[in-house]
Each structure stands twice: as C-alpha cells, then as structure tokens.
Design a protein around this motif. Structure first.
Motif, PDB file in Angstrom:
ATOM      1  N   LEU A  81      68.388  63.164 -19.233  1.00  0.00           N
ATOM      2  CA  LEU A  81      67.908  61.789 -19.368  1.00  0.00           C
ATOM      3  C   LEU A  81      67.355  61.258 -18.052  1.00  0.00           C
ATOM      4  O   LEU A  81      66.305  60.603 -18.020  1.00  0.00           O
ATOM      5  N   LEU A  82      68.043  61.536 -16.946  1.00  0.00           N
ATOM      6  CA  LEU A  82      67.574  61.063 -15.645  1.00  0.00           C
ATOM      7  C   LEU A  82      66.321  61.812 -15.189  1.00  0.00           C
ATOM      8  O   LEU A  82      65.519  61.281 -14.420  1.00  0.00           O
ATOM      9  N   LEU A  83      66.153  63.038 -15.686  1.00  0.00           N
ATOM     10  CA  LEU A  83      64.986  63.827 -15.316  1.00  0.00           C
ATOM     11  C   LEU A  83      63.715  63.314 -15.993  1.00  0.00           C
ATOM     12  O   LEU A  83      62.616  63.390 -15.418  1.00  0.00           O
ATOM     13  N   ALA A  84      63.863  62.764 -17.197  1.00  0.00           N
ATOM     14  CA  ALA A  84      62.664  62.469 -17.994  1.00  0.00           C
ATOM     15  C   ALA A  84      62.535  61.021 -18.443  1.00  0.00           C
ATOM     16  O   ALA A  84      61.584  60.711 -19.159  1.00  0.00           O
ATOM     17  N   TYR A  85      63.428  60.132 -18.021  1.00  0.00           N
ATOM     18  CA  TYR A  85      63.368  58.766 -18.529  1.00  0.00           C
ATOM     19  C   TYR A  85      62.063  58.051 -18.136  1.00  0.00           C
ATOM     20  O   TYR A  85      61.600  57.134 -18.823  1.00  0.00           O
ATOM     21  N   ASP A  86      61.460  58.458 -17.016  1.00  0.00           N
ATOM     22  CA  ASP A  86      60.217  57.815 -16.562  1.00  0.00           C
ATOM     23  C   ASP A  86      58.991  58.695 -16.783  1.00  0.00           C
ATOM     24  O   ASP A  86      57.944  58.478 -16.168  1.00  0.00           O
TER      25      ASP A  86
ATOM     26  N   PHE B 111      68.260  65.896 -25.225  1.00  0.00           N
ATOM     27  CA  PHE B 111      68.257  64.637 -24.485  1.00  0.00           C
ATOM     28  C   PHE B 111      66.976  64.454 -23.675  1.00  0.00           C
ATOM     29  O   PHE B 111      66.617  63.319 -23.351  1.00  0.00           O
ATOM     30  N   LEU B 112      66.299  65.543 -23.334  1.00  0.00           N
ATOM     31  CA  LEU B 112      64.959  65.406 -22.763  1.00  0.00           C
ATOM     32  C   LEU B 112      64.037  64.702 -23.756  1.00  0.00           C
ATOM     33  O   LEU B 112      63.314  63.764 -23.403  1.00  0.00           O
ATOM     34  N   ALA B 113      64.058  65.181 -25.001  1.00  0.00           N
ATOM     35  CA  ALA B 113      63.202  64.580 -26.027  1.00  0.00           C
ATOM     36  C   ALA B 113      63.576  63.127 -26.280  1.00  0.00           C
ATOM     37  O   ALA B 113      62.700  62.277 -26.487  1.00  0.00           O
ATOM     38  N   MET B 114      64.877  62.820 -26.256  1.00  0.00           N
ATOM     39  CA  MET B 114      65.307  61.426 -26.417  1.00  0.00           C
ATOM     40  C   MET B 114      64.772  60.565 -25.270  1.00  0.00           C
ATOM     41  O   MET B 114      64.374  59.415 -25.473  1.00  0.00           O
ATOM     42  N   ALA B 115      64.768  61.127 -24.068  1.00  0.00           N
ATOM     43  CA  ALA B 115      64.249  60.381 -22.913  1.00  0.00           C
ATOM     44  C   ALA B 115      62.767  60.079 -23.089  1.00  0.00           C
ATOM     45  O   ALA B 115      62.299  58.998 -22.713  1.00  0.00           O
ATOM     46  N   TYR B 116      62.016  61.014 -23.679  1.00  0.00           N
ATOM     47  CA  TYR B 116      60.593  60.760 -23.931  1.00  0.00           C
ATOM     48  C   TYR B 116      60.405  59.627 -24.933  1.00  0.00           C
ATOM     49  O   TYR B 116      59.454  58.842 -24.820  1.00  0.00           O
TER      50      TYR B 116
ATOM     51  N   SER C  57      62.768  50.347 -15.174  1.00  0.00           N
ATOM     52  CA  SER C  57      64.147  49.874 -15.098  1.00  0.00           C
ATOM     53  C   SER C  57      64.784  49.788 -16.481  1.00  0.00           C
ATOM     54  O   SER C  57      65.952  50.141 -16.666  1.00  0.00           O
ATOM     55  N   ARG C  58      64.013  49.339 -17.467  1.00  0.00           N
ATOM     56  CA  ARG C  58      64.517  49.286 -18.837  1.00  0.00           C
ATOM     57  C   ARG C  58      64.752  50.680 -19.387  1.00  0.00           C
ATOM     58  O   ARG C  58      65.740  50.933 -20.085  1.00  0.00           O
ATOM     59  N   ALA C  59      63.850  51.602 -19.068  1.00  0.00           N
ATOM     60  CA  ALA C  59      64.015  52.983 -19.527  1.00  0.00           C
ATOM     61  C   ALA C  59      65.279  53.602 -18.940  1.00  0.00           C
ATOM     62  O   ALA C  59      66.020  54.307 -19.633  1.00  0.00           O
ATOM     63  N   ALA C  60      65.537  53.325 -17.663  1.00  0.00           N
ATOM     64  CA  ALA C  60      66.742  53.859 -17.022  1.00  0.00           C
ATOM     65  C   ALA C  60      67.999  53.285 -17.668  1.00  0.00           C
ATOM     66  O   ALA C  60      68.973  54.015 -17.931  1.00  0.00           O
TER      67      ALA C  60
END
Length: 260
Positions: free
Chosen positions: A55-60, A141-146, A156-159
C-alpha cells in the motif's frame, strides 16, 4: 509436520534456557517420527508487513503522477489507461516479488544449512508455497492501492485511505466476524460464516500458511472456521489470484473514468 510456536521461547524464557527448551522440543518431535517446524512468526509477520509495504509503495501511483504533472504527459503518449496501469503493476509487483524471494529465501537457506536432519524437499515445498502466497498477498494490496490512488485527488487522502484499508483487512475484519458471532448469540448461519473469510485476502493468506500445521488450529481463532471450507490449498491460492484480478479490474475502471 508439527508446528512449534516460538513466542514463549523468545519472550517468555531467559537465555540459555529458551534455546535448550526449543532444542528439546524439536528432538521430542523427531523421536515420534514427525518434522518439527518452529514458526518464528514468519507468516504473521508477512501478514502485517506485505499489505502495508504494498500500500505504501503504490498509494501515490496515480494521484502522485497527477500532482507532479507527469500523468498528463503520460496520457499524451499512444498508451491506454490499461497499459499505464499494467506497467506500474508489473514494476511494483516485480519489486515485491524480488524482495520476498531475497528475504524469505535467505531464511530458507539458513534453515537448510543450520538445521540437522531437515528434509530439503519439504523445506523447498513449504517455503515455496509461503513465498508465492506472500507475493500474491502483496499484489492484492498493490491493486487496492491503485484503486485508492485513482479515486482521490490528493496524496494525503490516498495515504490515509491506504492505512485505513490496511487496518480494516489486517486487524479489524476478524474482530468484526467475532462480534457477529457474539451479537448473534450463535444463531448466525454456521454454513455461511466460513465463506466470509474469503472476503479478506489476509485471512486467505493465513489459511494457506497456518491451517495446515498440526497443533496450530487452537491458535487460529476465527480462522479455525476455515476448516469448514471445501477448498484445498491450491484453491485458496486461486482465490488470492482472483483477488488480484478483480482489484486490478476495479483499479482500471476507476482510472479510466478519472478526469485529468
């Protein structure tokens, strides 16, 4: 294979009694014809860390590109939204897979070298399944982050949403199932409840890596319900893969509708 939980050894006993106790337990298991597997909470560690790292890798991945102005530039190239998304997924996914291979592969190598009378075939099979399922969990969770990154307009909202997703699936989901059992006073459908575990990729991962050990069922809590599922380990792995596909499709659908 018999699982020996290491928490009481690492945290409940002073050195060197803890090491001596662990060795005696493993020797007792070997005398009875089984393979001892001292679980140093690797599966539990991966359950917490893999989703968080992904999640932290791909949230942005999307919103960060937009804030920096590079997303509009990317979209001027002859590339579709799906190609951009898949390019990011392949890059992030390979990073996670390589880190998993190096980290847990070193642990497997250390066990093979330092532990006597270990079956190499069993070790390779167990750690191979562990590393593949850990990688799949990270990809979910990568896909969820996308999805989150394509939906919001600020990093900031994405994080914040990414941390909320981690908190929900890793910590809160099982508590909600327990609360459902308690509040229904046991009247909730016993047939339906085990299937609810499939709504959480972290629980599927735990079932793949923990429920197969003898002696672990008492420590699985709500995951003990998973024994009622008519699924093999391979089918549970397919469920994780399905989570990856569905999450990526949702990310693509949200990204395609995003206005830049």
């Amino acid at each position: 294979m018999v699982a020996l939980e290491s928490t009481i050894i690492t945290h409940g006993m002073p050195f060197p009694q803890n090491v001596e106790t662990a060795l005696r337990l493993e020797e007792t298991v070997r005398r009875h014809g089984a393979i001892p597997a001292t679980i140093a909470s690797l599966a539990s560690l991966a359950t917490f860390l893999m989703p968080l790292i992904a999640l932290l890798l791909a949230y942005d991945a999307i919103v960060g590109e937009e804030e920096s102005g590079t997303l509009m530039l990317l979209l001027t190239y002859p590339l579709g939204h799906g190609q951009i998304l898949m390019g990011k997924f392949v890059g992030h996914g390979l990073i996670l897979a390589l880190a998993t291979l190096l980290g847990f592969g070193c642990a497997a190598l250390a066990i093979a070298v330092l532990v006597e009378d270990i079956s190499l075939s069993t070790l390779v099979w167990a750690f191979g399944r562990f590393m593949v399922s850990s990688t799949l969990l990270g990809w979910v969770f990568l896909a969820m982050a996308y999805v989150l990154s394509s939906k919001v307009s600020e990093k900031s909202r994405a994080a914040g949403l990414a941390l909320g997703v981690w908190f929900l699936f890793v910590l809160v989901f099982d508590l909600l199932l327990l609360a459902l059992l308690v509040l229904s006073e046991g009247h909730f459908s016993a047939t339906l409840l085990p299937w609810l575990l499939l709504l959480n990729p972290a629980d599927i991962y735990r079932l793949i890596n923990l429920s197969g050990f003898e002696g672990e069922s008492g420590g699985l809590g709500v995951l003990s319900l998973g024994s009622e599922l008519p699924f093999s380990t391979d089918m549970l792995g397919f469920c994780l893969l399905l989570w990856v596909g569905v999450s990526l499709w949702l990310a693509y659908a949200v990204f395609r509708r995003r206005s830049v």
